[in-house]
Design a protein around this motif. Structure first.
Motif, short mmCIF file in Angstrom:
data_model
loop_
_atom_site.label_atom_id
_atom_site.label_comp_id
_atom_site.label_asym_id
_atom_site.label_seq_id
_atom_site.Cartn_x
_atom_site.Cartn_y
_atom_site.Cartn_z
N ASP A 1 20.15 -9.56 -7.90
CA ASP A 1 19.70 -10.15 -6.65
C ASP A 1 18.17 -10.16 -6.58
OD1 ASP A 1 19.86 -11.29 -4.14
OD2 ASP A 1 20.39 -9.42 -3.11
N THR A 2 17.55 -9.07 -7.05
CA THR A 2 16.09 -8.99 -7.08
C THR A 2 15.50 -10.08 -7.96
OG1 THR A 2 16.21 -6.58 -6.78
CG2 THR A 2 14.13 -7.48 -7.60
N LEU A 3 16.05 -10.24 -9.15
CA LEU A 3 15.53 -11.23 -10.09
C LEU A 3 15.71 -12.65 -9.57
CD1 LEU A 3 16.79 -9.64 -13.44
CD2 LEU A 3 14.43 -9.68 -12.58
N GLN A 4 16.88 -12.92 -9.00
CA GLN A 4 17.12 -14.27 -8.47
C GLN A 4 16.17 -14.57 -7.31
OE1 GLN A 4 21.33 -14.50 -7.57
NE2 GLN A 4 21.83 -15.13 -9.65
N THR A 5 15.95 -13.58 -6.47
CA THR A 5 15.05 -13.76 -5.33
C THR A 5 13.62 -13.99 -5.79
OG1 THR A 5 16.46 -12.33 -3.98
CG2 THR A 5 14.23 -12.72 -3.17
N TYR A 6 13.20 -13.23 -6.77
CA TYR A 6 11.84 -13.37 -7.32
C TYR A 6 11.65 -14.73 -7.97
CZ TYR A 6 7.97 -12.67 -10.62
OH TYR A 6 6.81 -12.81 -11.34
N TRP A 7 12.60 -15.14 -8.80
CA TRP A 7 12.44 -16.40 -9.52
C TRP A 7 12.45 -17.60 -8.58
CZ3 TRP A 7 10.77 -16.87 -14.31
CH2 TRP A 7 10.81 -18.13 -14.90
N ALA A 8 13.16 -17.46 -7.44
CA ALA A 8 13.20 -18.55 -6.46
C ALA A 8 11.93 -18.60 -5.61
CB ALA A 8 14.42 -18.39 -5.56
N GLU A 9 10.98 -17.68 -5.87
CA GLU A 9 9.70 -17.62 -5.18
C GLU A 9 9.87 -17.45 -3.67
OE1 GLU A 9 7.57 -21.13 -6.38
OE2 GLU A 9 7.00 -20.25 -8.32
N ARG A 10 10.81 -16.60 -3.32
CA ARG A 10 10.98 -16.28 -1.91
C ARG A 10 9.94 -15.24 -1.49
NH1 ARG A 10 17.39 -15.85 -2.86
NH2 ARG A 10 17.80 -18.09 -2.99
N PRO A 11 9.80 -14.96 -0.21
CA PRO A 11 8.76 -14.02 0.24
C PRO A 11 8.84 -12.69 -0.51
CG PRO A 11 9.75 -15.12 2.11
CD PRO A 11 10.56 -15.54 0.92
N ASP B 1 8.22 -9.80 0.48
CA ASP B 1 8.89 -8.74 1.25
C ASP B 1 10.39 -8.70 0.92
OD1 ASP B 1 6.56 -7.99 2.42
OD2 ASP B 1 6.95 -8.97 4.36
N ASP B 2 10.99 -9.87 0.72
CA ASP B 2 12.42 -9.93 0.36
C ASP B 2 12.64 -9.34 -1.03
OD1 ASP B 2 12.81 -11.18 2.76
OD2 ASP B 2 13.15 -13.18 1.91
N VAL B 3 11.72 -9.65 -1.95
CA VAL B 3 11.83 -9.13 -3.31
C VAL B 3 11.75 -7.61 -3.30
CG1 VAL B 3 10.79 -9.11 -5.60
CG2 VAL B 3 10.89 -11.24 -4.30
N VAL B 4 10.77 -7.09 -2.57
CA VAL B 4 10.57 -5.64 -2.52
C VAL B 4 11.78 -4.95 -1.89
CG1 VAL B 4 9.18 -3.81 -1.48
CG2 VAL B 4 8.05 -5.82 -2.50
N GLU B 5 12.32 -5.54 -0.84
CA GLU B 5 13.51 -4.95 -0.19
C GLU B 5 14.67 -4.82 -1.19
OE1 GLU B 5 16.67 -5.95 3.43
OE2 GLU B 5 14.89 -7.20 3.12
N LYS B 6 14.87 -5.86 -1.97
CA LYS B 6 15.98 -5.85 -2.93
C LYS B 6 15.67 -4.91 -4.10
CE LYS B 6 17.18 -10.55 -1.58
NZ LYS B 6 18.39 -10.21 -0.83
N LEU B 7 14.40 -4.82 -4.47
CA LEU B 7 14.02 -3.89 -5.53
C LEU B 7 14.25 -2.45 -5.10
CD1 LEU B 7 12.73 -3.37 -8.31
CD2 LEU B 7 10.49 -3.43 -7.19
N LEU B 8 13.91 -2.14 -3.86
CA LEU B 8 14.15 -0.78 -3.33
C LEU B 8 15.64 -0.46 -3.32
CD1 LEU B 8 11.57 -0.63 -0.39
CD2 LEU B 8 11.46 0.60 -2.57
N ALA B 9 16.47 -1.44 -3.00
CA ALA B 9 17.92 -1.23 -3.02
C ALA B 9 18.39 -0.93 -4.44
CB ALA B 9 18.64 -2.45 -2.47
N THR B 10 17.78 -1.62 -5.42
CA THR B 10 18.11 -1.36 -6.83
C THR B 10 17.76 0.07 -7.21
OG1 THR B 10 17.61 -3.67 -7.36
CG2 THR B 10 17.75 -2.12 -9.19
N MET B 11 16.57 0.51 -6.81
CA MET B 11 16.13 1.86 -7.15
C MET B 11 17.02 2.92 -6.51
SD MET B 11 12.00 1.40 -6.80
CE MET B 11 11.04 0.57 -8.07
#
Length: 566
Positions: free
Chosen positions: A441-451, A453-463
């Protein structure tokens, strides 16, 4: 003939003593009757096993000896010191605990289906099960400590038995009637006999007789075959006796035993039913192993490029007739691509590039479909990939592989298509831990160039979900040393901290080396996740050291990148 009638036949197994025929069991009960009275009930299980192996004309002698030992063991007048010096923790079959013993052994407890934990006093000619007065005389805490210490000093023999050439079964045996009871403390026993701790997933274990136990650490996909083989082994040894304990297979996990064997007493049949938690672990290990992601105990042979190329070519050729084989073909090409880096670590040869390009083609086709295209596998070997529909499978780690190889080979259009694969489809993969889905989810969000803040939120969930206490399916060392490293690198990448990224990359490659050791397995040759993150970093202008192990230079710096068909 119905089942009840079958049990009534003199030559059929006896209901309560199945190691004997009904006629033999009746004869044994007749011989034992003079030694019993209405005030005490005796289990005849062990005696029946002993008699089964002897001519019937010797049975009267064996019965007399058996009950003489029971009488000799029944004094119960030992001092506390004598009890502490000879007491051992003991596993007993549950059907050996007769009604009068239940009242005299309130301290005992059922530890798993068919097994009771008790204390037993080792005496010169026999073993006596301790009763509540014995426990009170010696002290419950003191008795427990002594029973454990004495049990772990019992000498044993250890052998490794290969199952179907892969799975290892550890057989532990000895003359002592306490050998199988060491299953109560299997983690320490495993350290003693193998020099290695049991994995977090635990082990499969069988205790068919009191003189024997066998276990299989749950470390890789071989457990799928081991569980059935261990079940057959346990049942055979239990039926052979003597000293029968349990025909079941158990799961030793976090200090406890759980039966995997379900016995239908009506039909006298056995089946294996792992609980959901174990079933999830088994599925995860099988899928990880099938993709070559796990470092096995025994190093594989050096990769045979020719053999791997032929396997990939055959798999691609079959796709036209069997589209379901596309996943296996992708796995084969990923293995081939990695294996090339053994002899060509910088990826300077065209044949090596062809393998990576084919992995990109098949990985993208697996998840997004494809038009007909040629796959070059090296040399003059070319296979036609037929048109395949977009039917993404529920295989989250295969998606990550497809994403990583596409990033490494700088295939932006293919990455776009991969990032449109619905996460809901990948969530159907019941072999993975939750952190894998958060990472996708983090990678897809990042590659889609979304905000961001959304990327960081998903990255924190991964961690959070990749923390040791949250991981229940993948081996902890695999998660820490391999699976989590791209996550750590991505964290440094999005903060644009050059020094921190360089440090994290060096650490990730060191972890890769630690995990794989000297294994020549294809996956050992390239740190795929870190390579993908280093490729992103390089393309974003971060300084990346081109000469590091497990990172093919000419992939990382784009000098080997060529156009890929399709």
């Amino acid at each position: 003939m119905n089942a009840d009638a079958a049990f009534d036949t003199p030559d059929a197994p006896d209901r309560d003593l199945p190691m004997l025929t009904a006629a033999q069991a009746a004869h044994l009960r007749e011989l034992a009757a003079p030694y019993t009275d209405n005030s005490h009930t005796y289990s005849l299980q062990n005696l029946a096993h002993t008699c089964r192996r002897a001519p019937e004309d010797r049975w009267p002698e064996l019965v007399e000896t058996h009950f003489a030992r029971l009488r000799a063991a029944g004094r119960g007048d030992e001092s506390a010191a004598e009890l502490l010096s000879g007491v051992h923790a003991r596993l007993l079959p549950i059907d050996s605990i007769t009604p009068d013993l239940v009242g005299a052994m309130r301290y005992a407890r059922v530890v798993a289906d068919g097994l009771v934990f008790a204390y037993a006093l080792d005496q010169p000619t026999t073993v006596r099960i301790l009763t509540d007065p014995d426990v009170e005389r010696a002290g419950l805490e003191e008795l427990g400590e002594a029973a454990y210490a004495n049990l772990m000093r019992v000498p044993v023999e250890h052998e490794e038995v290969a199952i179907e050439g892969r799975a290892l079964l550890h057989s532990v045996y000895g003359d002592s009637p306490f050998v199988a009871s060491k299953a109560l403390f299997l983690s320490e026993l495993a350290r003693q006999v193998t020099g290695e701790a049991l994995p977090d997933a635990g082990a499969l274990v069988a205790v068919p007789t009191r003189h024997l136990l066998a276990f299989h650490p749950i470390v890789d996909g071989s457990v799928a075959g081991a569980i059935n083989d261990l079940a057959q082994y346990a049942l055979g040894a239990y039926q052979d006796g003597p000293g029968a304990l349990s025909p079941r297979v158990y799961w030793w996990h976090r200090g406890g035993l759980k039966s995997l064997t379900v016995i239908d007493t009506e039909t006298n049949t056995f089946s294996l039913q792992p609980p959901p938690e174990l079933l999830g672990i088994l599925k995860g290990l099988v899928r990880l192993d099938r993709a070559g992601r796990l470092a096995g105990r025994t190093a594989a042979k050096e990769p045979d490029i020719g053999g791997l190329r032929d396997t990939a070519a055959e798999a691609i050729a079959r796709i036209d007739q069997d589209p379901s084989g596309l996943g296996g073909a992708f796995t084969s090409t990923v293995q081939l691509a990695h294996a090339h880096c053994a002899a060509d670590p910088d990826l300077s040869h065209v044949d090596s590039w062809d393998a990576w390009a084919s992995a990109v083609q098949l990985g993208t086709a697996l998840f997004t479909g494809a038009q007909p295209q040629e796959c070059h596998l090296g040399g003059d070997l070319v296979r036609q990939l037929p048109a395949v529909p977009a039917e993404p499978p529920a295989d989250a780690r295969a998606w990550l592989d497809a994403f990583y190889v596409a990033v490494v080979c700088r295939q932006s259009a293919r990455i776009d298509r991969l990032c449109q694969v619905p996460l809901a489809v990948l969530r159907q993969d019941d072999s993975i831990d939750e952190y894998v889905l958060h990472w996708i989810d983090t990678l897809q969000t990042y590659w889609a160039e979304r905000p961001m803040d959304d990327v960081v939120e998903k990255l924190l969930a991964t961690m959070t979900t990749s923390a040791p206490d949250a991981v229940t399916r993948a081996p902890k060392d695999f998660v820490n040393l391999i699976d989590y490293q791209p996550v750590a690198l991505f964290h440094r990448l999005i903060t644009r901290d050059h020094d921190a990224f360089a440090e994290a990359l060096t650490e990730a490659l060191a972890h890769h080396a630690t995990y794989w050791g000297d294994s020549p397995a294809p996956r050992a040759r390239v740190a795929l996740g870190p390579l993908a993150m280093a490729s992103l970093a390089y393309d974003h202008g971060l300084p990346v050291d081109m000469k590091q192990p497990y990172l093919p230079t000419y992939l990382l710096n784009r000098e080997r990148i060529e156009e890929i068909p399709g």
